[in-house]
Write an enzyme that holds these catalytic residues in place. Structure first.
Site, PDB file in Angstrom:
ATOM      1  CB  CYS A  61     -10.210   1.196   1.972  1.00 24.61           C
ATOM      2  SG  CYS A  61      -8.359   1.203   1.634  1.00 24.61           S
ATOM      3  CB  CYS A  70      -4.296  -0.364  11.252  1.00 22.34           C
ATOM      4  SG  CYS A  70      -3.666  -1.810  11.578  1.00 22.34           S
ATOM      5  CB  ALA A  71      -5.443   4.652  14.410  1.00 24.12           C
ATOM      6  CB  ALA A  72      -2.300   6.763  10.316  1.00 18.99           C
ATOM      7  N   PRO A  73      -4.880   8.110   9.256  1.00 17.59           N
ATOM      8  CG  PRO A  73      -5.991   9.748   7.928  1.00 17.59           C
ATOM      9  CD  PRO A  73      -5.788   8.322   7.948  1.00 17.59           C
ATOM     10  N   GLY A  74      -6.606   8.805  11.290  1.00 17.93           N
ATOM     11  CA  GLY A  74      -7.266   8.976  12.553  1.00 17.93           C
ATOM     12  C   GLY A  74      -8.718   9.131  12.762  1.00 17.93           C
ATOM     13  N   GLY A  75      -9.281   8.924  11.541  1.00 15.04           N
ATOM     14  CA  GLY A  75     -10.645   9.272  11.198  1.00 15.04           C
ATOM     15  C   GLY A  75     -11.693   8.576  12.120  1.00 15.04           C
ATOM     16  CE  LYS A  76     -10.965   3.281   9.942  1.00 19.56           C
ATOM     17  NZ  LYS A  76     -10.755   4.063   8.916  1.00 19.56           N
TER      18      LYS A  76
END
Length: 448
Positions: free
Chosen positions: A384, A262-268
């Protein structure tokens, strides 16, 4: 032509009337008015964000002076009063009398000549008789007092008071209303933290070090991110330190296969790609083209070659990925109560029922995605939020269902974050106690 106050009014109308996210509306409006001076754009941002943050308190104040309650007012008048009260109570750049006069002019300009006297009367009364506002007493009604003083829905306050003492809850609430700096992660594949700091300062940006990680910074006093050379060259990524800690505790090593579901916006995902040092592979996934496009944009800007992004619903098993991941990252959809300070709309949209639905959704996703972890592989679960049902209770449920064991986070964390829980394999970050967003991270190892 619209002045900054009228632009701010239109933005607040859009946010409250169409249930749009504040940051998205502001982003669109500021793009439309790029010719405005930086001071005017800052003024618009402050009024919009501040009014939404303080909406419960502002409506309570207006209702103390008006026989017509805010929910019965015409939308434009209601929001005109809201932005004006925010200026009177929480800003000091413009004299109160000028705020009132401008509100009256704006009411007339927008076709509400007949209600301009009503607007004038309410605002003048608020200015002249501030003592008329009466809040609940903290000793008799702590939840009501905290709700109205810190503009937080009553049910959230009551939930938090069951979990934490009053001082901790106050700390959380005070943190949500503080001015926020932008937190960024240095792209160590391209530049050192010291070089990035110097480059940003040369562009007039105020830079300070993060609280926990040597490659984290907090920045302010810039115009647009995409006006900064360091941003366009891919030298940093906007990401809170709480989110960076996911990468820090993952133990990613060169050559690993990492899946972020569940990546967006992709920071991790991008952090994982960096930690691989141009080796291995990151598969960064989310549910829609819209979300995946954010990830692709960031991949292109930062210049990583060991990461791909694709549309993949986390609820649908990708059979090709079964037992392929050395590290699985699952930062799942959640109530977002840890990031209310950055996204105040959350507190008005989330409900107790939605929280329960999210717990079910999280468990449904976990039932699918855990299959991607190799035997002996690592699973990082994060959210979060600061709601135990979505955090530690989910982890305990998960470990009862599947062959995963919690592992200590301490070998991967700065010592300042060590605690009994980090030794047991999880970390709950709480605004006001920790210098970052509210966040939950657990590290699990697949046994067989």
């Amino acid at each position: 032509m619209k002045n900054p106050r009228e632009i701010a009014l239109d933005a607040v109308m859009d946010i409250t009337g169409n249930q749009q996210y504040t940051h998205r509306v502001l982003s669109q409006i500021l793009k439309q008015h790029q010719s405005l001076e930086k001071q005017d754009r800052s003024f618009i941002t402050r009024i919009c964000e501040g009014t939404i943050e303080r909406l419960i308190t502002i409506d309570y104040i207006i209702n103390q002076y008006s026989s017509i309650k805010t929910n019965k007012m015409k939308p434009l008048i209601r929001n005109l009063l809201r932005i004006s009260v925010y200026q009177i109570k929480y800003m000091d750049q413009v004299p109160d009398s000028a705020v009132c006069n401008e509100a009256v002019k704006l009411a007339k300009k927008r076709g509400f000549q007949s209600l301009s006297g009503f607007v004038n009367g309410i605002l003048r009364n608020i200015i002249r008789n501030p003592e008329k506002v009466s809040f609940p007493q903290e000793e008799k009604d702590p939840a009501g007092y905290l709700s109205l003083n810190y503009s937080m829905p009553d049910w959230i306050i009551k939930d938090w008071l069951k979990q934490y003492d009053v001082q901790t809850v106050k700390g959380i609430l005070e943190t949500t209303l503080r001015d926020k700096k932008t937190t960024i992660r240095c792209n160590l594949n391209k530049v050192s933290p010291d070089e990035l700091k110097k480059m940003l300062e040369n562009e007039g940006v105020s830079v300070e070090y993060g609280a926990y990680l040597s490659y984290a910074f907090r920045i302010e006093n810039y115009n647009y991110l995409n006006a900064l050379n360091a941003f366009n060259k891919g030298y940093f990524q906007v990401q809170d330190e709480s989110s960076m800690l996911v990468g820090a505790v993952s133990g990613i090593k060169e050559g690993d296969v990492v899946i972020d579901v569940c990546a967006a916006p992709g920071g991790k995902s991008l952090h994982a790609a960096e930690l691989l040092h141009s080796t291995g592979q990151v598969s960064s996934r989310d549910v829609s083209d819209y979300k995946v496009n954010f990830i692709v944009d960031n991949i292109n800007r930062l210049g990583y070659t060991n990461i791909t992004a694709k549309v993949q619903d986390a609820l649908v098993l990708d059979e090709e990925s079964i037992e392929k991941a050395d590290v699985l990252l699952a930062d799942l959809p959640c109530s977002g109560l840890g990031i209310i300070g950055k996204k105040p709309d959350i507190k008005y949209n989330v409900t107790k029922e939605k929280q329960k639905e999210l717990v079910r959704l999280q468990r449904d996703i976990l039932e699918v995605v855990h299959q991607y972890v190799k035997k002996g592989g690592t699973f990082i679960y994060s959210t979060c939020t600061i709601n135990p049902e979505e955090n530690i209770e989910n982890v305990r449920w998960f470990m009862k269902q599947y062959h995963f064991k919690a592992e200590s986070l301490n070998p991967y964390l700065p010592e300042i974050l060590w605690s009994d829980t980090t030794k047991e394999g999880y970390l709950q970050l709480i605004p006001g106690i920790h210098q970052c967003d509210g966040f939950f991270i657990a590290r699990l190892r697949r046994e067989h």
